[in-house]
Scaffold this motif. Structure first.
Motif, mmCIF file in Angstrom:
data_model
loop_
_atom_site.group_PDB
_atom_site.id
_atom_site.type_symbol
_atom_site.label_atom_id
_atom_site.label_comp_id
_atom_site.label_asym_id
_atom_site.label_seq_id
_atom_site.Cartn_x
_atom_site.Cartn_y
_atom_site.Cartn_z
ATOM 1 N N VAL A 100 -13.767 -7.457 10.860
ATOM 2 C CA VAL A 100 -14.962 -6.833 11.449
ATOM 3 C C VAL A 100 -15.599 -7.855 12.386
ATOM 4 O O VAL A 100 -15.965 -8.962 11.971
ATOM 5 C CB VAL A 100 -15.983 -6.437 10.353
ATOM 6 N N THR A 101 -15.742 -7.494 13.654
ATOM 7 C CA THR A 101 -16.331 -8.414 14.636
ATOM 8 C C THR A 101 -17.455 -7.681 15.373
ATOM 9 O O THR A 101 -17.268 -6.558 15.835
ATOM 10 C CB THR A 101 -15.274 -8.924 15.644
ATOM 11 N N LEU A 102 -18.599 -8.319 15.419
ATOM 12 C CA LEU A 102 -19.808 -7.660 15.937
ATOM 13 C C LEU A 102 -20.217 -8.201 17.304
ATOM 14 O O LEU A 102 -20.039 -9.384 17.605
ATOM 15 C CB LEU A 102 -20.968 -7.882 14.953
ATOM 16 N N ASP A 103 -20.791 -7.299 18.101
ATOM 17 C CA ASP A 103 -21.368 -7.650 19.414
ATOM 18 C C ASP A 103 -22.817 -7.167 19.419
ATOM 19 O O ASP A 103 -23.089 -6.046 18.981
ATOM 20 C CB ASP A 103 -20.653 -6.910 20.548
ATOM 21 N N ALA A 104 -23.732 -7.965 19.952
ATOM 22 C CA ALA A 104 -25.131 -7.519 20.021
ATOM 23 C C ALA A 104 -25.882 -8.289 21.092
ATOM 24 O O ALA A 104 -25.486 -9.410 21.466
ATOM 25 C CB ALA A 104 -25.824 -7.739 18.671
ATOM 26 N N CYS A 105 -26.949 -7.688 21.595
ATOM 27 C CA CYS A 105 -27.823 -8.418 22.505
ATOM 28 C C CYS A 105 -29.243 -7.887 22.418
ATOM 29 O O CYS A 105 -29.501 -6.822 21.845
ATOM 30 C CB CYS A 105 -27.318 -8.372 23.944
ATOM 31 N N ILE A 106 -30.144 -8.643 23.004
ATOM 32 C CA ILE A 106 -31.562 -8.290 22.971
ATOM 33 C C ILE A 106 -32.204 -8.816 24.248
ATOM 34 O O ILE A 106 -31.746 -9.830 24.807
ATOM 35 C CB ILE A 106 -32.223 -8.887 21.691
ATOM 36 N N MET A 107 -33.219 -8.114 24.748
ATOM 37 C CA MET A 107 -33.862 -8.537 26.001
ATOM 38 C C MET A 107 -35.345 -8.245 25.919
ATOM 39 O O MET A 107 -35.744 -7.164 25.465
ATOM 40 C CB MET A 107 -33.225 -7.781 27.162
ATOM 41 N N ASP A 108 -36.176 -9.188 26.360
ATOM 42 C CA ASP A 108 -37.623 -9.019 26.188
ATOM 43 C C ASP A 108 -38.327 -8.691 27.504
ATOM 44 O O ASP A 108 -37.702 -8.587 28.562
ATOM 45 C CB ASP A 108 -38.233 -10.236 25.481
ATOM 46 N N LYS A 109 -39.641 -8.589 27.436
ATOM 47 C CA LYS A 109 -40.446 -8.159 28.585
ATOM 48 C C LYS A 109 -40.425 -9.178 29.720
ATOM 49 O O LYS A 109 -40.737 -8.846 30.859
ATOM 50 C CB LYS A 109 -41.897 -7.918 28.140
ATOM 51 N N ASP A 110 -40.110 -10.419 29.413
ATOM 52 C CA ASP A 110 -40.097 -11.458 30.448
ATOM 53 C C ASP A 110 -38.717 -11.659 31.060
ATOM 54 O O ASP A 110 -38.511 -12.603 31.827
ATOM 55 C CB ASP A 110 -40.598 -12.780 29.859
ATOM 56 N N GLY A 111 -37.775 -10.822 30.665
ATOM 57 C CA GLY A 111 -36.418 -10.958 31.209
ATOM 58 C C GLY A 111 -35.597 -11.991 30.473
ATOM 59 O O GLY A 111 -34.493 -12.339 30.905
ATOM 60 N N ASN A 112 -36.110 -12.495 29.347
ATOM 61 C CA ASN A 112 -35.291 -13.393 28.524
ATOM 62 C C ASN A 112 -34.283 -12.553 27.754
ATOM 63 O O ASN A 112 -34.575 -11.414 27.379
ATOM 64 C CB ASN A 112 -36.168 -14.147 27.518
ATOM 65 N N CYS A 113 -33.121 -13.141 27.488
ATOM 66 C CA CYS A 113 -32.150 -12.377 26.719
ATOM 67 C C CYS A 113 -31.260 -13.297 25.904
ATOM 68 O O CYS A 113 -31.107 -14.480 26.206
ATOM 69 C CB CYS A 113 -31.306 -11.481 27.612
ATOM 70 N N GLY A 114 -30.703 -12.711 24.846
ATOM 71 C CA GLY A 114 -29.779 -13.441 23.983
ATOM 72 C C GLY A 114 -28.685 -12.492 23.547
ATOM 73 O O GLY A 114 -28.892 -11.274 23.480
ATOM 74 N N SER A 115 -27.520 -13.074 23.223
ATOM 75 C CA SER A 115 -26.374 -12.218 22.954
ATOM 76 C C SER A 115 -25.372 -12.949 22.059
ATOM 77 O O SER A 115 -25.238 -14.168 22.140
ATOM 78 C CB SER A 115 -25.751 -11.870 24.312
ATOM 79 N N VAL A 116 -24.698 -12.167 21.215
ATOM 80 C CA VAL A 116 -23.576 -12.727 20.444
ATOM 81 C C VAL A 116 -22.365 -11.821 20.622
ATOM 82 O O VAL A 116 -22.499 -10.596 20.659
ATOM 83 C CB VAL A 116 -23.890 -12.868 18.941
ATOM 84 N N VAL A 117 -21.210 -12.425 20.744
ATOM 85 C CA VAL A 117 -19.981 -11.645 20.873
ATOM 86 C C VAL A 117 -18.971 -12.150 19.847
ATOM 87 O O VAL A 117 -18.939 -13.327 19.513
ATOM 88 C CB VAL A 117 -19.366 -11.736 22.294
ATOM 89 N N TYR A 118 -18.182 -11.199 19.335
ATOM 90 C CA TYR A 118 -17.130 -11.532 18.385
ATOM 91 C C TYR A 118 -17.691 -12.333 17.206
ATOM 92 O O TYR A 118 -17.134 -13.329 16.764
ATOM 93 C CB TYR A 118 -16.004 -12.319 19.090
ATOM 94 N N LEU A 119 -18.825 -11.867 16.699
ATOM 95 C CA LEU A 119 -19.469 -12.534 15.553
ATOM 96 C C LEU A 119 -18.903 -11.951 14.260
ATOM 97 O O LEU A 119 -18.860 -10.744 14.094
ATOM 98 C CB LEU A 119 -20.980 -12.294 15.608
#
Ligand code: SD4
Length: 333
Positions: free
Chosen positions: A103-122
Motif C-alpha cells: 500500500v503506497t499513499l500520495d497526498a498534498c495540501i495547500m494553504d491560503k498563502d500558496g504554501n504547499c506540502g506533499s508526500v508520494v509513495y509513502l
C-alpha cells in the motif's frame, strides 16, 4: 520535436502568456498599486466541498471551521476521517495495494498563502495528509518521497502501521489470479478524497489524499500529490481538486487549469467543464475507458463539479446543509 508535441507545447506557452498579461494588466493583482487598498474578502460564508460521497469527512471539516479553525485545519482533519476509515479501499488505511501487494499513499495540501506540502509513495503511515502538512510547515521543501517521506514522518511522531487490511489483501489475491495489468478506476463508489474549504475569514485551503490506482506498478505516482494537477488553490481566485485517472489529469495540469480558467472569468462549473473537455478532445483520447472528475470553488463560495462519466459526485457542506450531489458529465451515451 514531433508536430503534435510542438502544438501542445505552443498552446501551453500561449496560456502562460495570457495569464501573465492579465495579471500585469489587472490592478487588483498588483501588490504595489494596491498598497493602501487591501482587498476585502469577497466571501466570508464558510463552505466545505469534497470529491465523492464523504459526508463524515465534510461534517468533520465543517465542525472545525465552526469552532474557529482555519480552512487548512478543516481540510486536513476532514481528509483524516477517510484515511482512518479501513472500509474505504482507496485512501489511507485499507487502501488497495500496488500489484506487488504494497500500500503506497500520495497526498498534498495547500494553504491560503500558496504554501504547499506533499508526500508520494509513502508507506506504513495512515495520515498521509498530515505528513504532507508537516512537509509544508517543518521543511524547506514541497515534496518528500518513499523511504525519506516515511523516515520524516516517524521523526515527526507518526507511528508505523501495516496499512494492508485483510479485506484489501483478499481483493489483491483475487486480482492476482487474472492479473492482466489494467489499473482500475472506481467510477461508482467513492475514491480519492480531495477537499476544499473556505473558513470564517474567507480564506481557502485544499487537500488531496489517496492510495492511488489499485494494483498499479510499483513506484507509480498519480496526480493526487502533484500541486497543480491533483490540487491547486489561489486564495484570490478559488481552488480545485481532481479524482480519476491521474495520468490524464497530470497531462493537462488539471487543477491549475481550472483555477486559471476561473481567474479569466469562468464560473467554477464552466471551468470544470472546460478542463474535462480538454482531456476528452485530445487527439486519440481513450476517454471512454477512464474517468476524471473535478470539483472547484471560487472566492464567492460558488461551486462546480464535472466528470467524463456518470456517477461522480461532490459532497458540499454549506449553510448548515451537508449533502452529496451527483455531478454532470460529458459522455451521455
Ligand atoms: C490517481 N487520481 O492515483 C488518483 C486515483 C483516483 O479515482 O483518484 N481514483 O491517479
Amino acid at each position: 520535436m514531433k508536430r503534435r508535441n510542438f502544438i501542445k507545447n505552443a498552446s501551453i506557452t500561449g496560456i502562460g502568456l495570457t495569464i501573465s498579461t492579465s495579471v500585469l494588466n489587472c490592478k487588483d493583482h498588483n501588490p504595489e498599486k494596491n498598497h493602501n487598498t487591501a482587498m476585502a474578502p469577497i466571501n466570508t460564508t464558510p463552505i466545505v466541498v469534497a470529491t465523492w460521497d464523504v459526508k463524515e469527512s465534510t461534517q468533520k471539516a465543517w465542525e472545525v471551521i465552526q469552532n474557529g479553525g482555519t480552512a487548512l485545519d478543516a481540510v486536513e482533519q476532514g481528509c483524516m476521517v477517510e484515511e482512518a476509515n479501513e472500509k474505504g479501499q482507496t485512501v489511507g488505511k485499507g487502501g488497495l495495494p500496488d500489484r506487488d501487494g504494497n500500500v503506497t499513499l500520495d497526498a498534498c495540501i495547500m494553504d491560503k498563502d500558496g504554501n504547499c506540502g506533499s508526500v508520494v509513495y509513502l508507506q506504513n503511515i495512515t495520515h498521509a495528509v498530515s505528513v504532507a502538512r508537516k512537509v509544508m510547515e517543518e521543511t524547506p521543501h514541497v515534496m518528500l518521497a518513499g523511504e525519506g517521506a516515511q523516515q520524516f514522518a516517524i521523526s515527526q511522531g507518526f507511528e508505523r502501521e501495516n496499512l494492508l487490511t485483510d479485506a484489501s489483501k483478499k481483493a489483491w489475491e483475487n486480482w492476482k489470479i487474472n492479473s492482466e495489468y489494467k489499473p482500475i478506476i472506481n467510477i461508482e463508489n467513492h475514491d480519492t478524497i480531495g477537499m476544499l474549504a473556505i473558513d470564517k475569514n474567507g480564506d481557502i485551503s485544499g487537500a488531496c489524499t489517496t492510495s492511488g490506482l489499485a494494483y498499479k506498478m510499483a513506484g507509480r505516482v498519480g496526480d493526487s500529490p502533484i500541486i497543480g494537477s491533483g490540487l491547486f488553490v489561489d486564495n484570490e481566485i478559488g481552488g480545485c481538486v481532481a479524482t480519476g485517472l491521474g495520468e490524464e489529469v497530470m497531462k493537462t495540469v488539471g487543477s491549475f487549469l481550472v483555477v486559471e480558467l476561473m481567474r479569466q472569468g469562468k464560473t467554477p462549473q464552466q471551468a470544470c467543464e472546460e478542463a474535462i473537455s480538454r482531456i476528452v478532445t485530445k487527439p486519440n483520447s481513450d476517454y471512454k475507458n477512464f474517468q476524471v472528475g473535478y470539483i472547484a470553488v471560487n472566492k464567492k463560495g460558488e461551486t462546480g463539479s464535472y466528470a467524463i462519466h456518470q456517477h461522480f459526485s461532490m459532497t458540499k457542506y454549506q449553510d448548515g446543509v451537508n449533502e452529496t450531489i451527483q455531478s454532470d458529465y460529458i459522455i451521455k451515451t
